[in-house]
Scaffold this motif. Structure first.
Motif, mmCIF file in Angstrom:
data_model
loop_
_atom_site.group_PDB
_atom_site.id
_atom_site.type_symbol
_atom_site.label_atom_id
_atom_site.label_comp_id
_atom_site.label_asym_id
_atom_site.label_seq_id
_atom_site.Cartn_x
_atom_site.Cartn_y
_atom_site.Cartn_z
ATOM 1 N N ALA A 71 53.444 42.541 48.102
ATOM 2 C CA ALA A 71 54.546 41.597 47.902
ATOM 3 C C ALA A 71 55.891 42.322 47.952
ATOM 4 O O ALA A 71 56.824 41.890 48.633
ATOM 5 C CB ALA A 71 54.377 40.876 46.567
ATOM 6 N N VAL A 72 55.963 43.467 47.256
ATOM 7 C CA VAL A 72 57.217 44.222 47.231
ATOM 8 C C VAL A 72 57.591 44.691 48.637
ATOM 9 O O VAL A 72 58.742 44.581 49.061
ATOM 10 C CB VAL A 72 57.088 45.424 46.259
ATOM 11 C CG1 VAL A 72 58.204 46.426 46.510
ATOM 12 C CG2 VAL A 72 57.132 44.942 44.823
ATOM 13 N N ALA A 73 56.596 45.196 49.386
ATOM 14 C CA ALA A 73 56.886 45.712 50.724
ATOM 15 C C ALA A 73 57.401 44.597 51.633
ATOM 16 O O ALA A 73 58.321 44.805 52.429
ATOM 17 C CB ALA A 73 55.639 46.352 51.325
ATOM 18 N N ILE A 74 56.823 43.406 51.507
ATOM 19 C CA ILE A 74 57.246 42.304 52.371
ATOM 20 C C ILE A 74 58.654 41.843 51.999
ATOM 21 O O ILE A 74 59.500 41.613 52.874
ATOM 22 C CB ILE A 74 56.228 41.140 52.295
ATOM 23 C CG1 ILE A 74 54.971 41.541 53.061
ATOM 24 C CG2 ILE A 74 56.816 39.860 52.848
ATOM 25 C CD1 ILE A 74 53.855 40.559 52.989
ATOM 26 N N LYS A 255 33.891 45.470 50.465
ATOM 27 C CA LYS A 255 34.375 46.451 51.438
ATOM 28 C C LYS A 255 35.096 45.751 52.580
ATOM 29 O O LYS A 255 34.931 44.555 52.789
ATOM 30 C CB LYS A 255 33.224 47.310 51.956
ATOM 31 C CG LYS A 255 32.112 46.552 52.641
ATOM 32 C CD LYS A 255 31.021 47.534 53.049
ATOM 33 C CE LYS A 255 29.829 46.808 53.646
ATOM 34 N NZ LYS A 255 28.740 47.722 53.971
ATOM 35 N N GLY A 256 35.890 46.549 53.298
ATOM 36 C CA GLY A 256 36.658 45.993 54.402
ATOM 37 C C GLY A 256 38.145 46.057 54.103
ATOM 38 O O GLY A 256 38.565 46.323 52.977
ATOM 39 N N VAL A 257 38.922 45.840 55.150
ATOM 40 C CA VAL A 257 40.382 45.900 55.002
ATOM 41 C C VAL A 257 40.862 44.618 54.326
ATOM 42 O O VAL A 257 40.528 43.530 54.787
ATOM 43 C CB VAL A 257 41.042 46.036 56.382
ATOM 44 C CG1 VAL A 257 42.550 46.053 56.248
ATOM 45 C CG2 VAL A 257 40.539 47.272 57.094
ATOM 46 N N VAL A 263 48.331 41.112 57.673
ATOM 47 C CA VAL A 263 49.518 40.259 57.520
ATOM 48 C C VAL A 263 50.773 41.126 57.520
ATOM 49 O O VAL A 263 51.744 40.871 58.238
ATOM 50 C CB VAL A 263 49.438 39.430 56.213
ATOM 51 C CG1 VAL A 263 50.756 38.711 55.952
ATOM 52 C CG2 VAL A 263 48.291 38.436 56.284
ATOM 53 N N ILE A 264 50.740 42.213 56.735
ATOM 54 C CA ILE A 264 51.892 43.112 56.669
ATOM 55 C C ILE A 264 52.149 43.743 58.026
ATOM 56 O O ILE A 264 53.293 43.837 58.484
ATOM 57 C CB ILE A 264 51.657 44.211 55.609
ATOM 58 C CG1 ILE A 264 51.606 43.596 54.216
ATOM 59 C CG2 ILE A 264 52.750 45.266 55.669
ATOM 60 C CD1 ILE A 264 51.311 44.594 53.129
ATOM 61 N N VAL A 265 51.074 44.189 58.683
ATOM 62 C CA VAL A 265 51.244 44.879 59.968
ATOM 63 C C VAL A 265 51.878 43.943 60.998
ATOM 64 O O VAL A 265 52.806 44.333 61.723
ATOM 65 C CB VAL A 265 49.889 45.414 60.480
ATOM 66 C CG1 VAL A 265 50.027 45.928 61.901
ATOM 67 C CG2 VAL A 265 49.388 46.519 59.569
ATOM 68 N N VAL A 266 51.411 42.692 61.023
ATOM 69 C CA VAL A 266 51.974 41.741 61.988
ATOM 70 C C VAL A 266 53.464 41.524 61.694
ATOM 71 O O VAL A 266 54.306 41.562 62.601
ATOM 72 C CB VAL A 266 51.209 40.398 61.950
ATOM 73 C CG1 VAL A 266 51.976 39.314 62.696
ATOM 74 C CG2 VAL A 266 49.825 40.579 62.543
ATOM 75 N N SER A 317 59.948 34.516 50.495
ATOM 76 C CA SER A 317 58.992 33.431 50.261
ATOM 77 C C SER A 317 57.583 33.878 50.646
ATOM 78 O O SER A 317 56.616 33.572 49.947
ATOM 79 C CB SER A 317 59.408 32.175 51.032
ATOM 80 O OG SER A 317 59.163 32.333 52.408
ATOM 81 N N ALA A 318 57.489 34.637 51.751
ATOM 82 C CA ALA A 318 56.172 35.165 52.133
ATOM 83 C C ALA A 318 55.648 36.088 51.030
ATOM 84 O O ALA A 318 54.466 36.027 50.655
ATOM 85 C CB ALA A 318 56.264 35.918 53.457
#
Lengths: 416, 258
Positions: A71-74, A255-257, A263-266, A317-318
């Motif tokens: 959330a912070v990064a976005i 397990k898994g990403v 979402v962040i990468v896009v 908002s995201a």
């Protein structure tokens, strides 16, 4: 124009890498540190924490880092746009809270479908940005004051929306999945492969096109280095995230990403594209560098200002939706307390200047990672919130200090 | 010169609130010539230039471009006509590189994406055409350039657009001797390529070194517009300081009454 017209030839006929390395060293010496402090800080912090607390390196903690910092990064990615103009948005944290509250009320109390609720939350974000941006650009109120007022007001709006502080729990599975569910391991690998290949193809195509037109191009060895770095980092990350991290795999496999990662990468790719490859992005840098020059070049400075605030609040908002997803609920503290300062800190630690004109979307991620690692690592060490806040504050001050000093040095060496 | 002026202003009035800055100013600029615009501080040089460039709207008066009366409502209108202004404070973005600055606000695009390669080629060709050899890389940030190099970039930016009139606001004010010579050389070359150049300057040496005509403003009025070869150094100084010099200039005393 001697050097640019004649591409520098290396031994094998390819453009040489030496001038690029030399150019980078010169830039760093001249005070243009770029991502260097954030990457160094990240490496040092990770090393220290993994030595002191081996649990820091466990797969479950690694996955936690992403969901904690998402959330912070976005929000920080959105803030970059405002910071690039030399403005500030202090209300981004509570703007995300307001949007999360809108989401929660519509989803749980009103029973809207998830996509409609998310759309409404994001529209709320964009509308908030439109109002803030218009007040800053058209009325000329300093953004610090406008967004400080909004910071207070939104805190109240969240309380009003939540009927004086009741906690709304989110039960919609799609929303909950964003921060709590993982991609199938195979899909993770497919995404990494596709991403690395696409990046390599783009870089090679660009270099080919420039060479064909007789312009200086990035040497193949540098492209290989960049692609290799991306492949190694994303490969290791996906490998770690694909490890079983459930305490009892027989009951529930984990397990898994995490879904929040793609979402962040896009978002990162889209925002980077906008900033680096479109005229709009170029105009953002121009207004941040010299607003008067931009105006004289025929750029509508007001519109650029307003749009930056819209993007910032939209990204907030995201971030709010993701925060709600991670907490499984919305409460009056969503987007409150330290979220904004962490987001500003993330952007600045990542290398975005508070003076405008300098920064990238990637900075938000690098800085966000530093903030998340501090928060997470110190939590593991058993420090109290008090210590965590104090340390994060010091790191932010350090980053702002590095920014100011590198600016001074840049002015001294003529590379402002 | 029998040629028609490319830019011709008649009866320009401009005031800021109660302060009238330009009174009935006429100003003509001819292709292939350097017209020096001189005047003391506050004479209205910068205001006149900003009116030409569409930064300030004119209160009244006529604006002819290539013989046709035009309305200039903003910087984009002026740019569309082919009028480019290189401001004293340069109007370059320090955080962008040379190519990015030269195309600022008028970026070449293919679809949504910036066409960097084409922009770099065009920028290189323009700088080559001006015989500029002082910059090492087009991808250098402007912040790393010297004053003379910045001025060169700003001028190159102005001629990139097949402009017809280039107005230079004190291009040599902050430069050393060698760099001043370079820039003046460049100014002369612009005129030799057929452009109409307006050079605002306080420096009489610069004016006499490159200009074909001198236009002197005095307290917001056009004192005289004469060929440089027909006046002396001291006559121009008198026009600047007193508004008149013998037969030349404003004949009704100090020009403050009308």
């Amino acid at each position: 124009m001697t050097t640019t017209m004649v591409p520098e030839k290396g031994a094998a006929g390819a453009p040489a890498i030496a001038p690029h390395v030399r150019g980078y060293v010169e830039r760093v010496r001249g005070g243009d540190l770029g991502a260097l402090p954030a990457v160094t800080g990240l490496v040092v912090l990770c090393a220290v924490f993994s030595v002191l607390r081996p649990a820091f390196l466990s797969p479950i903690n690694f996955a936690n880092l992403f969901t904690q910092g998402a959330a912070v990064a976005i929000i920080a990615m959105g803030l970059i746009f405002v910071l690039l103009l030399g403005e500030i948005d202090l209300s981004a944290g509570f703007a995300s809270g307001v949007c999360a509250a809108v989401l929660g009320v519509l989803l749980t109390n009103e029973g809207w479908p998830w996509y409609a609720a998310v759309l409404a939350a994001m529209a709320t974000g964009a509308a908030i940005g439109l109002v803030l941006g218009t007040l800053v650009a058209k009325l000329g109120i300093p953004s610090f004051v406008v967004t400080l007022a909004a910071f207070l007001a939104f805190q109240g709006v969240v309380l009003l929306l939540l009927k004086e502080g009741t906690n709304i729990s989110i039960r919609d599975q799609t929303i909950l999945a964003i921060a709590n569910k993982n991609m199938p391991p195979v899909l993770g690998w497919v995404c990494v492969a596709a991403g690395v290949l696409a990046y390599a193809a783009l870089q090679i195509m660009q270099a080919r096109r420039r060479t064909a037109r007789g312009l200086s191009a990035v040497p193949t060895s540098l492209i290989a280095f960049r692609v290799g770095t991306l492949a190694v980092i994303s490969g290791v990350a996906v490998f770690l995230l694909n490890l079983e991290r459930s305490r009892n795999a027989a009951i529930v496999s984990l397990k898994g990403v995490p879904i929040v990662v793609p979402v962040i990468v896009v978002l990162l790719v889209v925002l980077t594209f906008v900033l680096q490859r479109t005229a709009y992005g170029r105009h953002i840098y121009a207004v941040g560098g010299n607003a008067e020059a931009a105006r004289r070049a025929g750029i509508n400075v007001d519109r650029i200002r307003i749009s930056a605030f819209v993007i910032c609040s939209f990204m907030a908002s995201a971030g709010g939706v993701i925060a709600a997803s991670r907490a499984n609920s919305v409460d009056p503290n969503t987007g409150g307390s330290n979220v904004l300062l962490f987001a500003v800190g993330a952007a600045v630690i990542g290398g975005t200047s508070l003076f405008g004109g300098k920064g990238r979307a990637l900075d938000a991620l690098l800085g966000g990672a530093v903030v998340a690692v501090i928060e997470n690592g110190m939590g593991l060490m058993g420090y109290t919130s008090g210590v965590k806040y104090a340390v994060t504050g010091c790191v932010l001050l350090l980053a702002a200090g590095v920014d100011a000093l590198s600016r001074k040095r840049a002015a001294a060496t003529g590379r402002r | 010169m029998s040629q028609a002026p490319v830019l011709d202003l008649r009866g320009i009035h401009k005031s800021f609130g109660p302060v009238q800055v330009l009174h009935d100013v006429a100003f003509s600029v001819y292709p292939g010539e350097v017209t020096a615009l001189v005047g003391d501080n506050g004479a209205g040089k910068s205001t006149l230039v900003k009116c030409i460039g569409g930064i300030y709207p004119i209160d009244s008066g006529e604006y002819f471009f290539e013989g046709e009366k035009v309305q200039v409502g903003g910087p984009r209108d002026a740019a569309a006509l082919g009028v480019e202004i290189v401001y004293q404070d340069l109007a370059l973005c320090d955080n962008l590189d040379i190519v990015q600055n030269m195309f600022l606000g008028r970026e070449r695009r293919s679809g949504l994406i910036l066409d960097e390669a084409t922009m770099e080629e065009l920028a290189a060709r323009t700088l080559d055409g001006l015989a500029v050899r002082t910059v090492t890389s087009l991808r250098q940030r402007v912040s790393s350039l010297s004053g003379g190099q910045r001025q060169t970039v700003a001028i190159a930016k102005a001629v990139l657009w097949n402009s017809k009139v280039v107005i230079l606001d004190e291009p040599t004010a902050a430069l050393g001797v060698a760099q001043t010579a370079q820039v003046l050389d460049l100014v002369r070359r612009l005129a030799d390529r057929g452009l109409a150049v307006v050079l605002i300057s306080h420096n009489m040496n610069d004016v006499f070194a490159v200009s074909d005509r001198v236009a002197a403003l005095y307290l917001g009025r056009m004192a005289a517009q004469v060929k440089t070869s027909e006046v002396t150094h001291s006559q121009v100084v008198e026009l600047i300081t007193a508004g008149r010099s013998g037969e030349l200039g404003l004949q009704n005393g100090n020009g403050a009454t009308s």
